[in-house]
Design an enzyme around this catalytic site. Structure first.
Site, PDB file in Angstrom:
ATOM      1  N   CYS A 168      52.124  43.837  34.175  1.00  0.00           N
ATOM      2  CA  CYS A 168      53.106  43.635  35.250  1.00  0.00           C
ATOM      3  C   CYS A 168      54.425  43.100  34.700  1.00  0.00           C
ATOM      4  O   CYS A 168      55.458  43.219  35.336  1.00  0.00           O
ATOM      5  CB  CYS A 168      52.526  42.680  36.288  1.00  0.00           C
ATOM      6  SG  CYS A 168      51.924  41.164  35.534  1.00  0.00           S
TER       7      CYS A 168
ATOM      8  N   GLU B 231      50.102  37.644  43.406  1.00  0.00           N
ATOM      9  CA  GLU B 231      50.849  38.040  42.199  1.00  0.00           C
ATOM     10  C   GLU B 231      50.888  39.559  42.195  1.00  0.00           C
ATOM     11  O   GLU B 231      49.861  40.203  41.979  1.00  0.00           O
ATOM     12  CB  GLU B 231      50.142  37.525  40.942  1.00  0.00           C
ATOM     13  CG  GLU B 231      50.082  36.021  40.830  1.00  0.00           C
ATOM     14  CD  GLU B 231      51.450  35.380  40.648  1.00  0.00           C
ATOM     15  OE1 GLU B 231      52.402  36.094  40.301  1.00  0.00           O
ATOM     16  OE2 GLU B 231      51.558  34.168  40.878  1.00  0.00           O
TER      17      GLU B 231
ATOM     18  N   GLU C 117      57.578  51.216  40.592  1.00  0.00           N
ATOM     19  CA  GLU C 117      56.720  50.738  39.509  1.00  0.00           C
ATOM     20  C   GLU C 117      55.828  51.882  39.013  1.00  0.00           C
ATOM     21  O   GLU C 117      55.046  52.434  39.776  1.00  0.00           O
ATOM     22  CB  GLU C 117      55.847  49.586  40.006  1.00  0.00           C
ATOM     23  CG  GLU C 117      55.062  48.956  38.877  1.00  0.00           C
ATOM     24  CD  GLU C 117      54.079  47.889  39.337  1.00  0.00           C
ATOM     25  OE1 GLU C 117      53.456  48.081  40.396  1.00  0.00           O
ATOM     26  OE2 GLU C 117      53.939  46.893  38.627  1.00  0.00           O
TER      27      GLU C 117
ATOM     28  N   LYS D  18      35.946  39.116  42.565  1.00  0.00           N
ATOM     29  CA  LYS D  18      35.764  40.560  42.409  1.00  0.00           C
ATOM     30  C   LYS D  18      36.724  41.102  41.359  1.00  0.00           C
ATOM     31  O   LYS D  18      37.943  41.022  41.528  1.00  0.00           O
ATOM     32  CB  LYS D  18      36.033  41.291  43.730  1.00  0.00           C
ATOM     33  CG  LYS D  18      35.627  42.753  43.668  1.00  0.00           C
ATOM     34  CD  LYS D  18      36.264  43.598  44.752  1.00  0.00           C
ATOM     35  CE  LYS D  18      37.468  44.361  44.272  1.00  0.00           C
ATOM     36  NZ  LYS D  18      37.225  45.348  43.211  1.00  0.00           N
TER      37      LYS D  18
HETATM   38  P1  NDP Z   1      45.347  47.164  43.163  1.00  0.00           P
HETATM   39  O1  NDP Z   1      46.214  46.448  44.114  1.00  0.00           O
HETATM   40  O2  NDP Z   1      44.956  48.548  43.455  1.00  0.00           O
HETATM   41  O3  NDP Z   1      43.976  46.385  42.947  1.00  0.00           O
HETATM   42  C1  NDP Z   1      43.903  45.032  42.549  1.00  0.00           C
HETATM   43  C2  NDP Z   1      42.561  44.484  42.964  1.00  0.00           C
HETATM   44  O4  NDP Z   1      42.470  44.486  44.387  1.00  0.00           O
HETATM   45  C3  NDP Z   1      41.392  45.308  42.472  1.00  0.00           C
HETATM   46  O5  NDP Z   1      40.286  44.453  42.227  1.00  0.00           O
HETATM   47  C4  NDP Z   1      41.107  46.198  43.666  1.00  0.00           C
HETATM   48  O6  NDP Z   1      39.812  46.703  43.656  1.00  0.00           O
HETATM   49  C5  NDP Z   1      41.333  45.223  44.803  1.00  0.00           C
HETATM   50  N1  NDP Z   1      41.642  45.813  46.101  1.00  0.00           N
HETATM   51  C6  NDP Z   1      42.119  47.047  46.389  1.00  0.00           C
HETATM   52  N2  NDP Z   1      42.280  47.190  47.723  1.00  0.00           N
HETATM   53  C7  NDP Z   1      41.895  46.022  48.286  1.00  0.00           C
HETATM   54  C8  NDP Z   1      41.830  45.536  49.632  1.00  0.00           C
HETATM   55  N3  NDP Z   1      42.218  46.272  50.674  1.00  0.00           N
HETATM   56  N4  NDP Z   1      41.391  44.288  49.838  1.00  0.00           N
HETATM   57  C9  NDP Z   1      41.039  43.504  48.809  1.00  0.00           C
HETATM   58  N5  NDP Z   1      41.044  43.899  47.533  1.00  0.00           N
HETATM   59  C10 NDP Z   1      41.493  45.141  47.262  1.00  0.00           C
HETATM   60  O7  NDP Z   1      46.065  47.031  41.754  1.00  0.00           O
HETATM   61  P2  NDP Z   1      45.619  47.678  40.392  1.00  0.00           P
HETATM   62  O8  NDP Z   1      44.235  47.247  40.057  1.00  0.00           O
HETATM   63  O9  NDP Z   1      45.953  49.120  40.431  1.00  0.00           O
HETATM   64  O10 NDP Z   1      46.569  46.891  39.376  1.00  0.00           O
HETATM   65  C11 NDP Z   1      47.860  47.281  39.090  1.00  0.00           C
HETATM   66  C12 NDP Z   1      48.852  46.477  39.901  1.00  0.00           C
HETATM   67  O11 NDP Z   1      48.678  45.101  39.659  1.00  0.00           O
HETATM   68  C13 NDP Z   1      50.278  46.771  39.494  1.00  0.00           C
HETATM   69  O12 NDP Z   1      51.075  46.901  40.633  1.00  0.00           O
HETATM   70  C14 NDP Z   1      50.683  45.531  38.713  1.00  0.00           C
HETATM   71  O13 NDP Z   1      52.046  45.273  38.687  1.00  0.00           O
HETATM   72  C15 NDP Z   1      49.922  44.473  39.420  1.00  0.00           C
HETATM   73  N6  NDP Z   1      49.761  43.306  38.565  1.00  0.00           N
HETATM   74  C16 NDP Z   1      50.463  42.165  38.858  1.00  0.00           C
HETATM   75  C17 NDP Z   1      50.389  41.063  38.038  1.00  0.00           C
HETATM   76  C18 NDP Z   1      51.122  39.788  38.359  1.00  0.00           C
HETATM   77  O14 NDP Z   1      50.755  38.752  37.813  1.00  0.00           O
HETATM   78  N7  NDP Z   1      52.130  39.792  39.212  1.00  0.00           N
HETATM   79  C19 NDP Z   1      49.586  41.081  36.817  1.00  0.00           C
HETATM   80  C20 NDP Z   1      48.882  42.322  36.611  1.00  0.00           C
HETATM   81  C21 NDP Z   1      48.981  43.392  37.468  1.00  0.00           C
HETATM   82  P3  NDP Z   1      39.526  48.166  43.042  1.00  0.00           P
HETATM   83  O15 NDP Z   1      40.219  48.258  41.729  1.00  0.00           O
HETATM   84  O16 NDP Z   1      38.078  48.122  42.916  1.00  0.00           O
HETATM   85  O17 NDP Z   1      40.052  49.127  44.038  1.00  0.00           O
END
Ligand code: NDP
Length: 482
Positions: A282, A248, A383, A173
């Site tokens: 990130c 991650e 963050e 997803k």
């Molecule tokens: P989110 O945690 O909001 O979402 C990440 C993914 O999880 C999206 O596909 C989202 O779907 C999905 N999601 C949301 N809620 C749920 C749930 N309850 N169960 C399963 N899946 C869920 O993060 P963001 O998309 O806002 O991304 C930004 C964040 O990602 C920042 O905190 C950043 O630091 C982190 N990040 C970390 C990295 C790493 O390698 N450590 C690399 C890149 C980013 P949807 O968007 O459709 O809600």
């Protein structure tokens, strides 16, 4: 209006409930496509298809599996420009960045894991003359991959490629905010001859279809990249089901500049680390610590360089700073400017939304530099994930280590110095999964990637990812008459 489709059992299909979600172009603020609002019924179809495909995919000779993944890599490379435009349009990032970084890396992910899997090995242990132990690594079955919006195809494929290369079938997803290149990947997989059901891509809301993937009993592992809070929610559901988990999560990374650094390289590196992809990586270095004796000069030069980043049309090849990903995210960033001001921060540049000509309704924000904040205030601890960097002076290694390690996160750190002993002392002292010395964001896909503290759990990259997506089995043979 363009309607994206799910990719289930080798076919592009509409969601069963026929419901869709608006998908925005961040540069214009306009809806430009609709994406499936998938639910449990779509997931059941995807899991059924993946289960049916599993035995055959698992038993496909490794070389044949690798060849299919290499074909996917070739097709991504062939479509470089159209995929880069799509990524830029969907996410708001400059097309030059998507062309140089996101899409080439998506192809590399497939190429790397297609070939890495050919070189994986297992172990043998000769216990004594009669007893031989050896290990097998077997794919888990059906696994879930969930990725965020900041590096859409880059991170989506970073998870899918090792899962497929090691013989699993995948339910994936993408973020509902940036689903477009994942949809285009479905078409590429069909063209590359990936067997039906081996990869299934379901679109929709994280709180709906994402949560269903995490909770599905037949999905054996979850590889997730995203926010720390979402990671904690996922762990709460998946851990009692004994699913394998790779998380991650967020970052709030320090860039540390000593007076003995190569000044020009440190300056360019600090700007790049803070503001690449509008600060939405990130690994971005959003807290910049500068040794006191060069602080004033560095501050002046840094702000001058940052002012050269001009928010403009992401589609223009000359643009070096695009739109942030969504209205909600823009509002979050703006709210942190207010928080910083209330904490005593002085805005040295930026600090406001901006409206490039022709993009009056887009989500553009001026790259922002703030000084005068305490290391432990909210602006320096939470963050923000976009276009805001703080700068602070320090005098000693002990002091800057205290500042750098004060946050709940521990993903990466970037250190600028020409003193080798200092490199070793500081690298040991920094609480992070990665330390870049005199560089930032150099990625060798063989190296372990991941964070400590609230930045996550587990390591991706190299053989770590192939190991994550497989279970090791020990076979012990006792033989008489040896
Ligand atoms: P989110 O945690 O909001 O979402 C990440 C993914 O999880 C999206 O596909 C989202 O779907 C999905 N999601 C949301 N809620 C749920 C749930 N309850 N169960 C399963 N899946 C869920 O993060 P963001 O998309 O806002 O991304 C930004 C964040 O990602 C920042 O905190 C950043 O630091 C982190 N990040 C970390 C990295 C790493 O390698 N450590 C690399 C890149 C980013 P949807 O968007 O459709 O809600």
């Amino acid at each position: 209006m363009l309607k994206l489709q799910n990719y289930i059992n080798g076919k592009l299909v509409a969601p069963q409930n026929k419901q869709y979600i608006d998908n925005y172009n961040p540069a214009t603020g306009a809806v430009y496509s609709l994406i499936p609002k998938s639910n449990k019924k779509d997931l059941e179809k995807a899991v059924e298809a993946a289960e049916n495909a599993f035995l055959s995919w698992k038993n496909t000779p490794q070389e044949d599996r690798s060849n299919i993944l290499l074909r996917i890599a070739d097709l991504i490379e062939k479509d470089l420009h159209s995929l880069a435009s799509a990524e830029s349009f969907d996410n708001g990032k400059p097309v030059s960045l998507a062309t140089k970084m996101d899409i080439p890396r998506a192809a590399q992910n497939f190429r790397f894991y297609a070939t890495a899997a050919l070189h994986n090995h297992t172990n043998t242990y000769q216990t004594d003359e009669n007893i031989l132990n050896y290990t097998l690594r077997e794919p888990l079955g059906v696994v879930g991959c969930i990725s965020p919006w900041n590096l859409p195809l880059y991170l989506f494929t970073w998870k899918i490629a090792p899962a497929l290369a090691s013989g699993n079938c995948v339910i994936a997803k993408p973020s509902e905010i940036t689903p477009y290149t994942a949809f285009l990947l479905s078409k590429i997989c069909i063209k590359a001859g990936l067997p039906a059901g081996v990869l299934n891509i379901v679109h929709g809301l994280g709180s709906e279809i994402g949560a269903e993937i995490v909770a599905h009993p037949q999905i054996k592992a979850i590889s997730f990249t995203g926010g720390t809070q979402t990671g904690a929610n996922i762990a709460r559901v998946a851990a009692p089901m004994f699913k394998k988990l790779s998380l991650e999560l967020g970052g709030k990374n320090p860039t540390i500049i000593f007076a003995d650094a190569d000044y020009q390289k440190a300056l360019t590196g600090a700007v790049k680390a803070a503001f690449t992809n509008q600060g939405q990586i990130c690994l971005c270095g959003s807290r910049i610590f500068i040794e006191k004796i060069i602080y004033e000069k560095f501050k002046k030069d840094f702000v001058e360089e940052v002012k050269k980043l001009i928010p403009a049309s992401p589609a223009s090849v000359n643009t070096n700073f695009g739109a942030v990903v969504s209205k909600e995210h823009l509002e979050k960033i703006i709210s942190y400017v207010e928080i910083a001001k209330s904490e005593g921060g002085k805005i040295l540049c930026g600090g406001t939304q901006t409206h490039p000509k022709g993009f009056e309704n887009g989500y553009f924000f001026q790259p922002t530099v703030i000084e005068g904040l305490a290391y432990d205030c909210r602006t320096n601890q939470e963050e923000i994930f976009g276009a805001i960097a703080t700068i602070q002076p320090f005098e000693t290694e002990e002091e800057v280590l205290k500042y750098a390690n004060s946050v709940r996160y521990g993903l990466s750190a970037s250190l600028w110095t020409e003193n080798n002993s200092r490199v070793q002392r500081m690298s040991k002292g920094l609480a992070s999964g990665i330390v870049w010395v005199n560089c930032w964001l150099i990625r060798d896909l063989r190296t372990p990637f991941g964070g400590v503290k609230d930045s996550g759990m587990g390591r991706e990259g190299g053989f770590e990812a192939l190991n994550f997506f497989t279970e090791e089995k020990n076979i012990c043979i006792y033989s008489t008459n040896v």
